[in-house]
Design an enzyme around this catalytic site. Structure first.
Site, PDB file in Angstrom:
ATOM      1  N   GLU A  38      93.076 104.708  63.486  1.00  0.00           N
ATOM      2  CA  GLU A  38      91.531 104.692  64.427  1.00  0.00           C
ATOM      3  C   GLU A  38      90.526 104.766  63.619  1.00  0.00           C
ATOM      4  OE1 GLU A  38      92.042 104.142  67.771  1.00  0.00           O
ATOM      5  OE2 GLU A  38      93.771 104.513  67.801  1.00  0.00           O
ATOM      6  N   THR A  56      97.097  98.633  71.055  1.00  0.00           N
ATOM      7  CA  THR A  56      97.117  99.902  72.610  1.00  0.00           C
ATOM      8  C   THR A  56      97.716  99.895  73.719  1.00  0.00           C
ATOM      9  OG1 THR A  56      94.400 100.402  71.181  1.00  0.00           O
ATOM     10  CG2 THR A  56      95.262 100.743  73.604  1.00  0.00           C
ATOM     11  N   GLY A  91      93.170  96.453  74.303  1.00  0.00           N
ATOM     12  CA  GLY A  91      92.000  94.940  74.166  1.00  0.00           C
ATOM     13  C   GLY A  91      91.520  95.033  73.073  1.00  0.00           C
ATOM     14  N   GLY A  92      91.427  96.314  72.560  1.00  0.00           N
ATOM     15  CA  GLY A  92      89.914  96.414  71.479  1.00  0.00           C
ATOM     16  C   GLY A  92      89.092  96.517  72.175  1.00  0.00           C
ATOM     17  N   THR A 152      96.942 104.824  72.068  1.00  0.00           N
ATOM     18  CA  THR A 152      96.887 103.510  71.339  1.00  0.00           C
ATOM     19  C   THR A 152      97.321 104.352  69.883  1.00  0.00           C
ATOM     20  OG1 THR A 152      94.845 102.819  70.154  1.00  0.00           O
ATOM     21  CG2 THR A 152      94.268 104.548  71.058  1.00  0.00           C
ATOM     22  N   GLU A 181      95.348 102.400  67.593  1.00  0.00           N
ATOM     23  CA  GLU A 181      94.688 101.239  66.733  1.00  0.00           C
ATOM     24  C   GLU A 181      94.760  99.817  67.061  1.00  0.00           C
ATOM     25  OE1 GLU A 181      91.213  99.515  67.370  1.00  0.00           O
ATOM     26  OE2 GLU A 181      91.565  98.793  64.818  1.00  0.00           O
ATOM     27  N   SER A 233      86.530 102.552  72.831  1.00  0.00           N
ATOM     28  CA  SER A 233      86.450 101.321  73.847  1.00  0.00           C
ATOM     29  C   SER A 233      86.868 101.589  75.073  1.00  0.00           C
ATOM     30  CB  SER A 233      86.529  99.475  74.110  1.00  0.00           C
ATOM     31  OG  SER A 233      85.751  99.052  72.406  1.00  0.00           O
TER      32      SER A 233
HETATM   33  N1  GLU Z   1      90.789 101.527  68.701  1.00  0.00           N
HETATM   34  C1  GLU Z   1      90.499 100.616  70.053  1.00  0.00           C
HETATM   35  C2  GLU Z   1      89.337 101.479  71.101  1.00  0.00           C
HETATM   36  O1  GLU Z   1      89.593 103.138  70.935  1.00  0.00           O
HETATM   37  C3  GLU Z   1      91.397 100.568  71.444  1.00  0.00           C
HETATM   38  C4  GLU Z   1      91.571  99.345  70.409  1.00  0.00           C
HETATM   39  C5  GLU Z   1      92.439  98.212  71.300  1.00  0.00           C
HETATM   40  O2  GLU Z   1      92.843  98.425  72.015  1.00  0.00           O
HETATM   41  O3  GLU Z   1      92.647  96.955  71.393  1.00  0.00           O
HETATM   42  O4  GLU Z   1      88.800 101.400  71.316  1.00  0.00           O
END
Ligand code: GLU
Length: 596
Positions: free
Chosen positions: A451, A407, A501-502, A425, A427, A479
């Site tokens: 995703e 992301t 950053g997930g 993103t 993902e 997130s």
């Molecule tokens: N797929 C994650 C989300 O949508 C984002 C991944 C990331 O930022 O590292 O929350």
């Protein structure tokens, strides 16, 4: 630093004098990093407008658009298109995004989240009654959601853009044709990724015959992406969601050698970006606006901050410039409680009801006071349970924690005070590791997202449905926390920020907001602070950035602590009291801010 100059001529439209900066990656103060690189950045001041993005070439594209009289939406499109080329591991045409836009009067939330194809069901990631191993699911055709970024950009441009659509794609097309210098982060991400080498197109494009990735500073052209972008420039999103490009994506997904997905042409053709109501939450003298579900970002960030505001005031939230164990304890405990609610309630609002019929029930001050009162001197460890915001009783089960990565984030303020905060993103790094050349048969292309692995793998837990289970046409919970900040009294825009950053995006964003509001830090020093993260069980603290005494004090209060790299990619632009701007880019990635 600028080493070359290109005028991009736009036949029949207008002439925009763009200057492409050729960055020499051997010398400047931008560190190589994939996980743990850290290099101080100065922060950047600007009088009128500024743009912050994760790669200097992308920032430059946005800067040139703003300089040429484009607005924040125009600049965001140019930045996104270049990011997909120069930072293909993080975002691009094959992914999705959330765009928060302040048009000078209102905040608008454009949802370009990837969507599950019509043919899937809750067992998408189950085999023989068991969930697939996470990486097996990621590197398959099943993880690919219908990409949303192109429709999102087109929809936002149709409503707010001021420069012609085709002009905004020109910087990316030119760089794709003429080539760009491979950055240290792209090189490192390629070097570290075994799975990407299994994709024929990606292996041929990014690696030599020995499987070694293209070197830092080497020039990389992407003819397939240039051709795809040209078609999108000419014919808009229809060129992407129908015809040869769509056909190629569908074939690569449905013909995946191990685990094909079920994407159909119709899924692509019918994809729509959705304009949603943003969530704006008072937070003392500030109003903080963010993205509603399917993102859990704003709700979880503001739950943490709302609980913290109810905690006893600490004499020393900072200790020698670093967050103290007392503050970290409060923050981590509030995070545990907020993540318990998120895991139980939050999912695509077109499929699940908000508790009490309104997501803001999760942020009601009385409710957060009740939740905050659960925080004691000792850590609750993995014992946080969801609360009961609103009257509605639901029969959901909590979703177990799953990894999320990858992301990129873009923040922009234009000369009229309009602002973009957009998190974008695919993902994981390089998404599903499926590359599409758009059917062009030229070298290169773009990556397709994974995703759908943001959905819960198991549709039920102990007989109860999980809110964020896979359903056809549904958008997975996110997130991502693009954020705009306003002064409550005057209503003026104060800033734009966000991060990749997930799930840790939530902690990065929440902690940065506290540093900006309460600790007098600027948009650079606030991003520099070390990170601490918990999703409800163990705590990760950023490696080598906290004194041992802080870690020991947290252990004494019952937190299970381990150190690791926490590679945020924060970007922030804040307005100072005199109206000027100050931007910061995360020292852990390659981003820079440019403005005038
Ligand atoms: N797929 C994650 C989300 O949508 C984002 C991944 C990331 O930022 O590292 O929350």
């Amino acid at each position: 630093m600028p080493s070359r100059k290109i005028a991009w001529l736009l036949p029949g439209l207008l002439v925009v004098p763009f200057y492409a900066w050729g960055f020499d990656y051997e010398t400047p103060a931008i560190s190589p990093e994939d996980g743990s690189g850290y290099e101080e950045k100065p922060g950047w001041a600007a009088d009128e407008f500024a743009v912050a993005a994760a790669n200097p070439l992308a920032t430059d594209a946005g800067y040139q658009v703003l300089k040429a009289g484009g607005n924040a939406i125009d600049a965001a499109i140019a930045v996104q298109m270049v990011l997909g080329l120069v930072e293909p591991q993080s975002s691009g045409l094959g992914g999705g995004a959330f765009l928060l836009y302040y048009d000078g009067h209102d905040v608008l939330a454009y949802d370009g989240r990837e969507t599950a194809p019509a043919a899937v069901d809750g067992d998408l990631f189950m085999e023989d009654g068991e969930p697939l191993a996470f990486m097996e699911a990621v590197t398959s055709g099943r993880s690919v959601g219908v990409p949303g970024t192109v429709r999102l950009m087109e929809k936002a441009h149709a409503a707010h853009g001021s420069l012609p659509w085709a002009a905004l794609l020109t910087p990316a097309i030119t760089l794709a044709e003429e080539g760009f210098a491979v950055s240290p982060r792209l090189h490192t991400s390629l070097a570290n990724d075994e799975a990407l080498r299994n994709n024929d197109l990606a292996r041929a494009f990014y690696y030599d015959e020995e499987g070694d990735p293209i070197e830092v500073g080497e020039t990389l052209n992407n003819p397939a992406l240039a051709a795809v972008l040209k078609r999108i420039a000419r014919n808009g999103s229809a060129a992407f969601y129908q015809g040869g490009i769509a056909q190629d994506m569908v074939e690569r997904i449905t013909q995946h050698p191990e685990r094909p997905g079920e994407m159909a042409l119709d899924d692509l053709e019918t994809y729509e970006a959705i304009l949603r109501d943003p969530l704006c939450t008072p937070w003392q003298q500030w109003e903080v606006c963010g993205f509603p579900p399917p993102s859990s970002g704003h709700l979880t960030v503001m739950q943490i901050l709302g609980m913290l505001d109810q905690q006893p005031l600490l004499e020393a939230p900072l200790d020698d410039g670093v967050t103290s164990s007392g503050w970290l304890h409060q923050f981590l405990e509030a995070s545990r409680l907020a993540f318990a609610d998120r895991n139980y309630y939050i999912a695509d609002p077109d499929f699940v009801d908000a508790p009490g019929g309104d997501w803001s029930s999760m942020l009601a001050p009385d409710y957060l006071a009740e939740r905050s009162a659960l925080i004691g001197q000792e850590s609750m460890g993995n014992g946080a349970e969801h609360g009961r915001p609103g009257e509605m009783q639901t029969s959901f089960a909590a979703q177990p924690t799953q990894p999320e990565y990858g992301t990129s984030h873009i923040s922009i303020v234009d000369a009229e005070g309009r602002s973009v905060s957009m998190t974008t993103t695919i993902e994981q790094a390089f998404g599903s590791r499926i590359m599409s050349d758009g059917g062009t048969d030229l070298p290169g292309g773009f990556m397709l997202n994974n995703e759908l692995t943001d959905f819960a793998f198991q549709p039920e837990e102990e007989g109860e449905p999980v809110a964020n289970r896979v359903e056809p046409g549904k958008r997975p919970r996110s997130s991502m926390s693009p954020t705009l900040i306003f002064d409550r009294e005057s209503g003026e825009l104060l800033g734009s920020l966000g991060s990749p950053g997930g799930a840790a995006i939530i902690h990065y964003t929440a902690r940065t907001l506290v540093a900006l509001r309460d600790w007098g830090m600027n948009a650079q020093t606030a991003l520099n602070l070390p990170h601490a993260v918990t999703l409800g069980d163990q705590v990760w603290v950023e490696k080598d950035r906290f004194p041992e005494a802080t870690r020991d004090a947290l252990r004494e209060r019952g937190h299970e602590i381990s150190e690791r790299a926490l590679t945020s990619g924060l970007q922030a632009i804040m307005r100072d009291e005199d109206g000027s701007l100050f931007g910061g880019a995360d020292p852990r990635r390659e981003g820079v801010v440019m403005g005038d």
